[in-house]
Design an enzyme around this catalytic site. Structure first.
Site, PDB file in Angstrom:
ATOM      1  N   PRO A   2       0.371  -1.407  -0.086  1.00 54.35           N
ATOM      2  CA  PRO A   2      -0.127  -0.108   0.075  1.00 54.35           C
ATOM      3  C   PRO A   2       1.202   1.376  -0.237  1.00 54.35           C
ATOM      4  CG  PRO A   2       0.328  -0.864   2.198  1.00 54.35           C
ATOM      5  CD  PRO A   2       1.463  -1.884   1.162  1.00 54.35           C
ATOM      6  N   GLU A   3       0.746   2.000  -1.072  1.00 56.63           N
ATOM      7  CA  GLU A   3       0.971   3.619  -1.057  1.00 56.63           C
ATOM      8  C   GLU A   3       0.379   4.095  -1.958  1.00 56.63           C
ATOM      9  OE1 GLU A   3       5.446   3.292  -3.001  1.00 56.63           O
ATOM     10  OE2 GLU A   3       5.792   1.341  -1.908  1.00 56.63           O
ATOM     11  N   LYS A  59      -1.742   8.072   2.510  1.00 60.27           N
ATOM     12  CA  LYS A  59      -1.936   6.797   2.251  1.00 60.27           C
ATOM     13  C   LYS A  59      -3.551   5.976   2.741  1.00 60.27           C
ATOM     14  CE  LYS A  59       2.873   5.505   1.775  1.00 60.27           C
ATOM     15  NZ  LYS A  59       4.034   5.160   2.564  1.00 60.27           N
ATOM     16  N   ARG A 262      15.755   1.061   5.353  1.00 60.45           N
ATOM     17  CA  ARG A 262      15.561   0.787   4.468  1.00 60.45           C
ATOM     18  C   ARG A 262      15.989   0.693   3.265  1.00 60.45           C
ATOM     19  NH1 ARG A 262       9.671   2.428   4.420  1.00 60.45           N
ATOM     20  NH2 ARG A 262       9.707   0.872   3.580  1.00 60.45           N
TER      21      ARG A 262
END
Length: 274
Positions: A2-3, A59, A262
């Site tokens: 989900p972006e 989002k 990340r």
DNA sequence: CGTCGAGCCTGAAGGC
DNA sequence: TGCCTTCAGGCTCGAC
């Protein structure tokens, strides 16, 4: 999954399914933390209310009710489905809203990171978000204002939802590659030309993601439960999770590195630190 | 202000 | 085949 583009695709599908206009008849919660921890309170807040609109901010999926709103955040593994009532809860279903006319909206979330929260005033939360690259006024001026003369690395800044809303790891990497910016560059050090390039690139990767119905990686969301999602953007990714493969621009072998904790994907030739 | 690591969770993928 | 480790698209918190 989900972006921004994935959430946008879900919202469009929910609107296609006619969620707006229906009334929430009853609520079942299988994992209290998914609705904020107090199941009774959540039930009391939303039961009987009409869903007057479904939209997206950053989002978040925003379900406007007659009074207040439900904000859904899918986090890492959340999914929404809208389908006829009846089937028993599936493994990992966290909440089911039974709608009138007869359908049900399911919040399915294996990793339990996602949330479906009721707010009397959703702006209390949404107001914390920064501008989005798809906003009307988005451009080099807005982006430069966000970058300021910050010494922070550009990629963690792009992922900070209070600065820019909607970006996640995939689209941040894709945009940085497109604009030829190394993820560890200091935000405030970018030249006006590079800032302009990045402002456009952010917009482009998100628009492309939406056109492709979002990105599916691994065994993520398919056409889960009646929302007719068919994400295809994974085929359009140019650097994300492509370490070891040639850069589509120059042929140099793409690399993976860790930035701000990340994983990040770059072309060492197109994206120089200095 | 900025960075880092841990925590929240489960399932998939890779190594042996 | 099966066990074990590592890793993941997000975000928040506390320590430094």
């Amino acid at each position: 999954m989900p972006e921004l583009p994935e959430v946008e695709s879900v919202v469009q599908a929910m609107n296609g399914a006619g969620v707006a206009g229906s009334r929430i008849e009853s609520v079942q919660v299988f994992w209290p933390r998914s609705v904020g921890g107090d199941t009774r309170w959540f039930e009391r807040a939303v039961t009987g209310q009409r869903i007057v609109g479904v939209s997206r901010r950053g989002k978040f999926i925003r379900l406007d009710l007659s009074r207040g709103a439900v904000l859904v955040h899918l986090r890492m593994s959340g999914m929404i489905s809208v389908a006829p009532c009846g089937p028993p809860p599936r493994l990992h279903d966290r909440a089911i809203l039974t709608l009138e006319p007869s359908r049900e909206l399911r919040f399915h979330d294996p990793r339990k990171f996602g949330r479906m929260l009721y707010y009397e005033d959703p702006e209390e939360r949404l107001g914390q978000l920064g501008p989005e690259p798809l906003d009307e006024g988005w451009g080099p001026v807005v982006l430069q204002q966000i970058l300021g003369n910050r010494k922070r690395m550009i990629k963690p800044l792009l992922l900070d939802q209070e600065r820019v809303a909607g970006l996640g790891n995939i689209y941040a990497d894709e945009a940085l590659w497109l604009a030829q910016v190394h993820p560890e560059r200091r935000a405030g050090d970018l030249s006006p030309e590079v800032v302009a390039r990045l402002a456009v690139a952010l917009r482009e990767v998100l628009l492309q993601g939406i056109r492709n119905g979002g990105t599916r990686l691994g065994s993520g969301m398919g056409n889960f439960g009646g929302l007719d999602l068919n994400p295809a953007n994974q085929h359009a990714l140019r650097v994300f999770r492509r370490a070891g493969l040639p850069c589509p621009r120059c042929g140099t072998t793409l690399e993976r590195l860790i930035v701000g904790g990340r994983s990040s994907h770059v072309c060492p030739r197109c994206q120089r630190l200095r």
